[in-house]
Motif scaffolding. Structure first.
Motif, PDB file in Angstrom:
ATOM      1  N   ASN A 103       8.216   7.615  -6.320  1.00  0.00           N
ATOM      2  CA  ASN A 103       6.794   7.684  -5.946  1.00  0.00           C
ATOM      3  C   ASN A 103       6.563   7.351  -4.478  1.00  0.00           C
ATOM      4  O   ASN A 103       5.494   6.858  -4.109  1.00  0.00           O
ATOM      5  CB  ASN A 103       5.958   6.714  -6.797  1.00  0.00           C
ATOM      6  CG  ASN A 103       6.075   7.036  -8.268  1.00  0.00           C
ATOM      7  OD1 ASN A 103       6.010   8.207  -8.645  1.00  0.00           O
ATOM      8  ND2 ASN A 103       6.282   6.015  -9.077  1.00  0.00           N
ATOM      9  N   GLY A 104       7.571   7.586  -3.644  1.00  0.00           N
ATOM     10  CA  GLY A 104       7.396   7.344  -2.213  1.00  0.00           C
ATOM     11  C   GLY A 104       7.477   5.893  -1.801  1.00  0.00           C
ATOM     12  O   GLY A 104       7.300   5.567  -0.632  1.00  0.00           O
ATOM     13  N   GLY A 117       5.394   2.262   1.689  1.00  0.00           N
ATOM     14  CA  GLY A 117       4.951   3.455   0.974  1.00  0.00           C
ATOM     15  C   GLY A 117       3.959   4.221   1.823  1.00  0.00           C
ATOM     16  O   GLY A 117       3.847   3.978   3.031  1.00  0.00           O
ATOM     17  N   GLY A 118       3.248   5.152   1.185  1.00  0.00           N
ATOM     18  CA  GLY A 118       2.269   5.938   1.921  1.00  0.00           C
ATOM     19  C   GLY A 118       1.171   5.075   2.515  1.00  0.00           C
ATOM     20  O   GLY A 118       0.543   5.456   3.517  1.00  0.00           O
ATOM     21  N   PHE A 119       0.940   3.920   1.936  1.00  0.00           N
ATOM     22  CA  PHE A 119      -0.118   3.017   2.406  1.00  0.00           C
ATOM     23  C   PHE A 119       0.290   2.220   3.635  1.00  0.00           C
ATOM     24  O   PHE A 119      -0.532   1.529   4.241  1.00  0.00           O
ATOM     25  CB  PHE A 119      -0.481   2.031   1.288  1.00  0.00           C
ATOM     26  CG  PHE A 119       0.682   1.204   0.852  1.00  0.00           C
ATOM     27  CD1 PHE A 119       0.981   0.008   1.495  1.00  0.00           C
ATOM     28  CD2 PHE A 119       1.531   1.640  -0.175  1.00  0.00           C
ATOM     29  CE1 PHE A 119       2.076  -0.744   1.112  1.00  0.00           C
ATOM     30  CE2 PHE A 119       2.618   0.890  -0.558  1.00  0.00           C
ATOM     31  CZ  PHE A 119       2.896  -0.301   0.084  1.00  0.00           C
ATOM     32  N   PRO A 137       0.409   3.175   8.355  1.00  0.00           N
ATOM     33  CA  PRO A 137       1.052   4.411   8.797  1.00  0.00           C
ATOM     34  C   PRO A 137       0.430   4.841  10.128  1.00  0.00           C
ATOM     35  O   PRO A 137      -0.595   4.299  10.554  1.00  0.00           O
ATOM     36  CB  PRO A 137       0.706   5.422   7.698  1.00  0.00           C
ATOM     37  CG  PRO A 137       0.050   4.661   6.613  1.00  0.00           C
ATOM     38  CD  PRO A 137      -0.434   3.365   7.170  1.00  0.00           C
TER      39      PRO A 137
END
Lengths: 383, 383, 383
Positions: free
Chosen positions: A55-56, A87-89, A175
């Protein structure tokens, strides 16, 4: 084993350093003639790993330690050491961390690894030698007038509280959106005193906004620390802070960089507000594919105490150097650094101090106003 | 390189802890309001290897160290570290070792790695805070009446002498016969005093019998230590011991575990015999394939001094927690722990103490009887 | 990862040691009866690497640390640790280094790794216990008459200044020409005092010429150190030096080795010149393909103070041992060592001292003239 990577840097140099022209003493008194030493300039060893969780998400950890291999320093988790998840966050990590303020000072330094006697941490954020070293209660923040004390032993690290890693910290790194990213770190008040005891309660935060896009980088950071303790000579809680703004541009064959630093202390021992500005400018130039010239100048202005100028309390740092790469991982380097203290100032090198320290000086002689010089010839190897 | 494996655990948490209700003080006095901290919960790094020697023999070694990466703790060989040889006869190792008594306490704790603020080492074997920490002479065993002193700084490890690794130890672990195995450890009297000097002579043994077969485990252990020194207030040699019996059963979706601990001291400072019983019960329940609930309750009964009850000298520990596995190597965890001291007791968390310590408390205020609470939110990653 | 190799030695033994026959005391007074301990005998862990740079150049680094895994010693860069570059011209390294004098003493010792209670460093270069341990100012060089003090705690390393690694050192090792090679090390005067302060200025050099060709090895070394400080009882700068010559021959089934050591101190506390000679002889014999007998005898003659004999100030060391190899990397070993002090001498084992130390002895009793004995049964495993 795939789970952990051992990595590091071995950076050793042969130094010749000297101290001269201490203010107000007879010629030669309290000077240090040419002195040789081996320095290990922020050499390090680390253990790190990352695990893809699906899930990244990625779990990350790092245990990184300085290694003073000239004089058998212990290995711990003394440098950036953490566990966290990315993660993406963005990324969240807990541990012993470099905040965005310290990171910006290092990023704009011209030296490989931001280390050695010419490093800009000699002047940044020190508020006249007032705010040196560790961020926890074990640090000693002198309570008397600015510049009367520093606590830097010879060959020690002598950087400001803002240029020291945060213990007990948790940080979030966002990010990058179109080159923009945010970092925010919080430091836990683990040393908070029991109710009724003297009011230790060190805590703080450190935030930064950074733009990085191809050859251009610019950032602004703010680091505020409540020291929470009553300093000698003061009856109030001390608060200190540091603001930085700076940037760099890489032209390929050359680079330029500039930094402004503003440090401030309230009630830190002498009752009032103390501020100081530091300006810096640096550049590099690739004279051959393997050879790089580097130079930087930093200027610490006089302190202001409750708005009034504290005369002759600043300093200037000049550095020129040359790096010759033997490979991508190994370089030879030569550096000359010159730190010129004003008559009432006691700045010292940030990395590998010379020891401008009243407690070790000759009794009765002045330690302020010294000129500190040094050359370093060394080898830097990454593994 | 095949000869050595680097491994470890990075276990970081963000904690909020508080201390309240100290006995006999005015409301709020000597309390510690909500305090934040980063804890590294028995994080470790190790280097280990095994070499097949032929004839069924194997040489083994391990250097394992705790890593306090929230505040730059040094790396040493501070955890189980040894060299030895294994074969059909069993295993013999020399070094810094966990004996069977400490191992049983940890095996029956519900927490991953038996660490964190809810660990059962908060109560086990402490004899009212009387027998805390290291097994060598450097340990300080308070000589006054039970409960008057503990020596646990905030965020330190505050476990009993029986829940601390043995230095200078040699141990034998038998092979398993139908699920039964024996462990016997001996600790050398390296600190024995010269003839005529005060009679230091710390030595001891630690033996255990264990049954492990599929989901069932049961064990009985006995650890006896001759401290050999004259305690303050006593003129005789001090002997301390700890007896444990316990077991667990794993139903797959759930597990239960129970432990009985009996600690005893003779002539340890106050002349007579001191004993104490501790009872514990724990369980886990897998609410989802990746999610596990855990809970445990430990009850330290009042001390008995020469057979008489020492009133209000016990404590209770409650813990509930939840672990969410992100992978086989990485989990998130949340824990709430509540330690309720009787009015004359000064128990503290075993791992990451809060600092219920007369020497750092507010002068004139009582430190006994406090309620200690905390929550931990963290990430545990093995490598 | 190809850039760094993790390696080491785990050497653990179970020892029984005793001290008896201290001169002039009643029978048994100030003796130490049989005492057991676990020793880790120069166990180590290291990280090292080499990178080919082209043109025959190689970058090298090594961080090597002792590991006291019997009692949780920290890991640092406490053994030979350096960064440098090697090529057709030889090798240049900077860091914490073994000079040629220490290296020759170790090379001629019969013990694996030159460690354990029988090691020749018990007697070499100590000048009657006068010059023990570290080479920097932190070392304590007793200022009173020879033999009145040593500073060796039980189980500590108790070797001479000449048998201790140099901190802040830079060394050059030449290539071998027809078996001949030269090593030269210089030690920086990093501790030099400010002008006007007491004249600390420790610096020195260590040079050696070595011939190694097939089974034969011979070498001569000279190590000179200016301690630069004023010793108690002396008003002049102290200079100490050590000269060694020795060699070995390997017959295949057996080996022989011999060493002569001459230590000297000028103005080291008592004003005059102190010298001492030490002679040593050792040999090994392979009784089976896997079994090796070893033995050595070292004789420290009386000191000479300004040319006059200091009576009964020498000592004798006898060692016999047996090594049984379980593989190329693992051996069992058994050693008996016997150190016989003259009536005014306080020599102790060089590795894992017993603690013949006035400061820890029984008040009023003599510590000189003791006989020290020990046996070690252990396992040595390299990884």
């Amino acid at each position: 084993q795939a789970n952990v990577t051992v990595y590091g840097v071995a950076d050793g140099s042969f130094d010749v350093v000297r101290v001269s022209n201490t203010a107000g003493n007879a010629a030669g008194d309290n000077d240090l003639g040419n002195t040789t030493r081996v320095s290990t300039n922020s050499s390090l060893i680390g253990f790190k790993g990352a695990e893809a969780l699906g899930n990244g998400l990625t779990a990350v950890f790092q245990y990184e330690s300085s290694v003073g291999f000239d004089n058998t320093g212990g290995i711990g988790a003394t440098r950036d050491s953490f566990v966290g998840v990315a993660g993406g966050f963005g990324t969240v990590v807990l541990g012993n961390l470099t905040g965005p303020t310290r990171a910006l000072g290092a990023a704009l330094d011209v030296n490989a690894g931001a280390t050695g006697i010419g490093a800009n941490s000699a002047l940044l954020g020190k508020l006249g030698g007032y705010l040196v070293n560790t961020t926890d209660l074990a640090g000693s923040y002198p309570g008397a007038a600015p510049n009367t004390t520093t606590n830097c032993a010879r060959s020690s690290t002598c950087t400001s509280i803002f240029d020291t890693r945060w213990k007990n910290a948790i940080a979030y790194v966002s990010p990058s959106f179109a080159g923009l990213s945010v970092t925010a770190a919080y430091v836990a008040n683990e040393n908070k005193a029991f109710q009724g005891a003297s009011a230790a309660n060190t805590t703080g935060y450190d935030v930064g906004l950074k733009y990085a896009n191809g050859p251009a980088m610019a950032a602004v950071t703010y680091n505020a620390v409540s020291l929470g303790q009553t300093f000698a000579g003061g009856s109030k809680q001390a608060d200190v802070s540091d603001f930085r703004v700076g940037g760099s541009y890489d032209f390929g064959i050359a680079s330029v960089r500039a930094l402004f630093d503003h440090a401030r202390a309230d009630h830190a021992g002498i009752g009032g507000k103390i501020t100081q500005n530091v300006f810096g400018l640096g550049g590099t130039f690739n004279v051959t594919p393997a050879g790089k010239l580097l130079a930087q100048v930093y200027l610490a202005r006089d302190l202001k105490v409750d708005g009034s100028d504290a005369k002759d309390s600043g300093a200037k740092l000049f550095e020129v150097g040359y790096e010759h790469s033997l490979s991508k991982r190994t370089m030879l380097k030569a550096v000359y650094a010159h730190l010129n203290n004003d008559n009432n100032a006691r700045y010292d090198f940030g990395i590998n101090a010379v020891g401008i320290n009243p407690s070790t000086a000759v009794a009765g002689l002045n330690t302020a106003g010294a000129t500190i010089q040094g050359i370093q010839l060394g080898l830097r190897h990454s593994f």
